[in-house]
Design a protein around this motif. Structure first.
Motif, mmCIF file in Angstrom:
data_model
loop_
_atom_site.group_PDB
_atom_site.id
_atom_site.type_symbol
_atom_site.label_atom_id
_atom_site.label_comp_id
_atom_site.label_asym_id
_atom_site.label_seq_id
_atom_site.Cartn_x
_atom_site.Cartn_y
_atom_site.Cartn_z
ATOM 1 N N LYS A 1 0.862 -1.180 0.000
ATOM 2 C CA LYS A 1 0.000 0.000 0.000
ATOM 3 C C LYS A 1 0.900 1.232 0.000
ATOM 4 N N ASN A 2 0.746 2.082 -0.991
ATOM 5 C CA ASN A 2 1.534 3.322 -1.117
ATOM 6 C C ASN A 2 3.040 3.045 -1.064
ATOM 7 N N GLN A 3 3.493 2.109 -1.820
ATOM 8 C CA GLN A 3 4.901 1.720 -1.930
ATOM 9 C C GLN A 3 5.476 1.233 -0.595
ATOM 10 N N THR A 4 4.622 0.764 0.294
ATOM 11 C CA THR A 4 5.048 0.187 1.565
ATOM 12 C C THR A 4 4.566 -1.247 1.625
ATOM 13 N N LEU A 5 5.493 -2.160 1.861
ATOM 14 C CA LEU A 5 5.146 -3.568 2.020
ATOM 15 C C LEU A 5 4.693 -3.770 3.459
ATOM 16 N N CYS A 6 3.485 -4.242 3.655
ATOM 17 C CA CYS A 6 2.939 -4.503 4.986
ATOM 18 C C CYS A 6 2.957 -6.005 5.218
ATOM 19 N N VAL A 7 3.578 -6.406 6.326
ATOM 20 C CA VAL A 7 3.743 -7.823 6.632
ATOM 21 C C VAL A 7 3.272 -8.076 8.059
ATOM 22 N N SER A 8 2.346 -9.012 8.234
ATOM 23 C CA SER A 8 1.905 -9.415 9.560
ATOM 24 C C SER A 8 2.718 -10.616 10.008
ATOM 25 N N LEU A 9 3.281 -10.516 11.194
ATOM 26 C CA LEU A 9 4.117 -11.588 11.733
ATOM 27 C C LEU A 9 3.492 -12.146 12.998
ATOM 28 N N GLN A 10 3.767 -13.420 13.270
ATOM 29 C CA GLN A 10 3.224 -14.081 14.449
ATOM 30 C C GLN A 10 4.118 -13.911 15.671
ATOM 31 N N SER A 11 5.368 -13.582 15.482
ATOM 32 C CA SER A 11 6.338 -13.546 16.565
ATOM 33 C C SER A 11 6.903 -12.142 16.766
ATOM 34 N N PRO A 12 6.794 -11.602 17.993
ATOM 35 C CA PRO A 12 7.392 -10.289 18.273
ATOM 36 C C PRO A 12 8.915 -10.301 18.128
ATOM 37 N N ALA A 13 9.554 -11.397 18.471
ATOM 38 C CA ALA A 13 11.007 -11.493 18.335
ATOM 39 C C ALA A 13 11.416 -11.446 16.864
ATOM 40 N N LEU A 14 10.664 -12.125 16.028
ATOM 41 C CA LEU A 14 10.939 -12.108 14.592
ATOM 42 C C LEU A 14 10.710 -10.707 14.030
ATOM 43 N N ARG A 15 9.671 -10.036 14.507
ATOM 44 C CA ARG A 15 9.375 -8.674 14.067
ATOM 45 C C ARG A 15 10.559 -7.749 14.379
ATOM 46 N N SER A 16 11.106 -7.884 15.565
ATOM 47 C CA SER A 16 12.258 -7.071 15.964
ATOM 48 C C SER A 16 13.475 -7.370 15.093
ATOM 49 N N ASP A 17 13.714 -8.633 14.829
ATOM 50 C CA ASP A 17 14.855 -9.034 14.003
ATOM 51 C C ASP A 17 14.726 -8.499 12.576
ATOM 52 N N LEU A 18 13.541 -8.635 11.990
ATOM 53 C CA LEU A 18 13.331 -8.157 10.618
ATOM 54 C C LEU A 18 13.345 -6.632 10.546
ATOM 55 N N GLN A 19 12.923 -5.984 11.628
ATOM 56 C CA GLN A 19 12.948 -4.521 11.680
ATOM 57 C C GLN A 19 14.377 -4.001 11.509
ATOM 58 N N MET A 20 15.332 -4.701 12.111
ATOM 59 C CA MET A 20 16.734 -4.289 12.001
ATOM 60 C C MET A 20 17.290 -4.540 10.601
ATOM 61 N N LYS A 21 16.708 -5.477 9.872
ATOM 62 C CA LYS A 21 17.174 -5.824 8.529
ATOM 63 C C LYS A 21 16.320 -5.175 7.441
ATOM 64 N N ARG A 22 15.519 -4.199 7.800
ATOM 65 C CA ARG A 22 14.538 -3.603 6.889
ATOM 66 C C ARG A 22 15.169 -3.084 5.592
ATOM 67 N N GLN A 23 16.212 -2.288 5.680
ATOM 68 C CA GLN A 23 16.813 -1.698 4.477
ATOM 69 C C GLN A 23 17.400 -2.764 3.552
ATOM 70 N N THR A 24 17.997 -3.786 4.146
ATOM 71 C CA THR A 24 18.539 -4.886 3.337
ATOM 72 C C THR A 24 17.416 -5.627 2.627
ATOM 73 N N LEU A 25 16.321 -5.874 3.340
ATOM 74 C CA LEU A 25 15.182 -6.564 2.738
ATOM 75 C C LEU A 25 14.583 -5.754 1.592
ATOM 76 N N ILE A 26 14.455 -4.450 1.791
ATOM 77 C CA ILE A 26 13.908 -3.590 0.734
ATOM 78 C C ILE A 26 14.776 -3.678 -0.518
ATOM 79 N N ALA A 27 16.088 -3.577 -0.338
ATOM 80 C CA ALA A 27 17.007 -3.623 -1.478
ATOM 81 C C ALA A 27 16.947 -4.976 -2.177
ATOM 82 N N ARG A 28 16.916 -6.060 -1.409
ATOM 83 C CA ARG A 28 16.896 -7.394 -2.017
ATOM 84 C C ARG A 28 15.579 -7.674 -2.725
ATOM 85 N N LEU A 29 14.462 -7.249 -2.148
ATOM 86 C CA LEU A 29 13.159 -7.460 -2.792
ATOM 87 C C LEU A 29 13.061 -6.677 -4.098
ATOM 88 N N ASN A 30 13.450 -5.410 -4.065
ATOM 89 C CA ASN A 30 13.420 -4.603 -5.293
ATOM 90 C C ASN A 30 14.367 -5.166 -6.345
#
Length: 96
Positions: free
Chosen positions: A53-82
């Motif tokens: 939505k509006n050039q933002t990937l929205c992802v629902s996660l089941q684990s708060p720990a996983l959410r925190s881990d992916l939050q730190m890798k956000r820029q890398t994930l954006i670059a790899r997905l694009n």
């Protein structure tokens, strides 16, 4: 009859999709399908809803720990997905 310069079919198809307004939805579909490839199968299994939505990937996660881990890798994930799609589709990721 003189031949015109040949053009690859993928260029013609990309131009046609852009013309009829389907290039962006197609790239968004490709990016969502690339999620499992980029993050791995184990993390992909722990995601519920993925949408753009509006050039933002929205992802629902089941684990708060996983959410925190992916939050730190956000820029890398954006670059790899694009990079997987071959164009800039998203500029941010929002984890819920």
């Amino acid at each position: 009859m003189k031949r015109k310069k040949a053009e690859p079919i993928d260029n013609i198809l990309a131009r046609y999709l852009r013309h009829i307004g389907l290039e962006t939805p197609l790239n968004q579909y490709r990016l969502i399908n690339a999620w499992a490839l980029v993050v791995g199968e184990n993390i992909a299994k722990k995601t519920k809803d993925i949408y753009i939505k509006n050039q933002t990937l929205c992802v629902s996660l089941q684990s708060p720990a996983l959410r925190s881990d992916l939050q730190m890798k956000r820029q890398t994930l954006i670059a790899r997905l694009n990079a997987t799609v071959g164009t800039q589709v998203i500029v941010d990721i929002h984890f819920t």
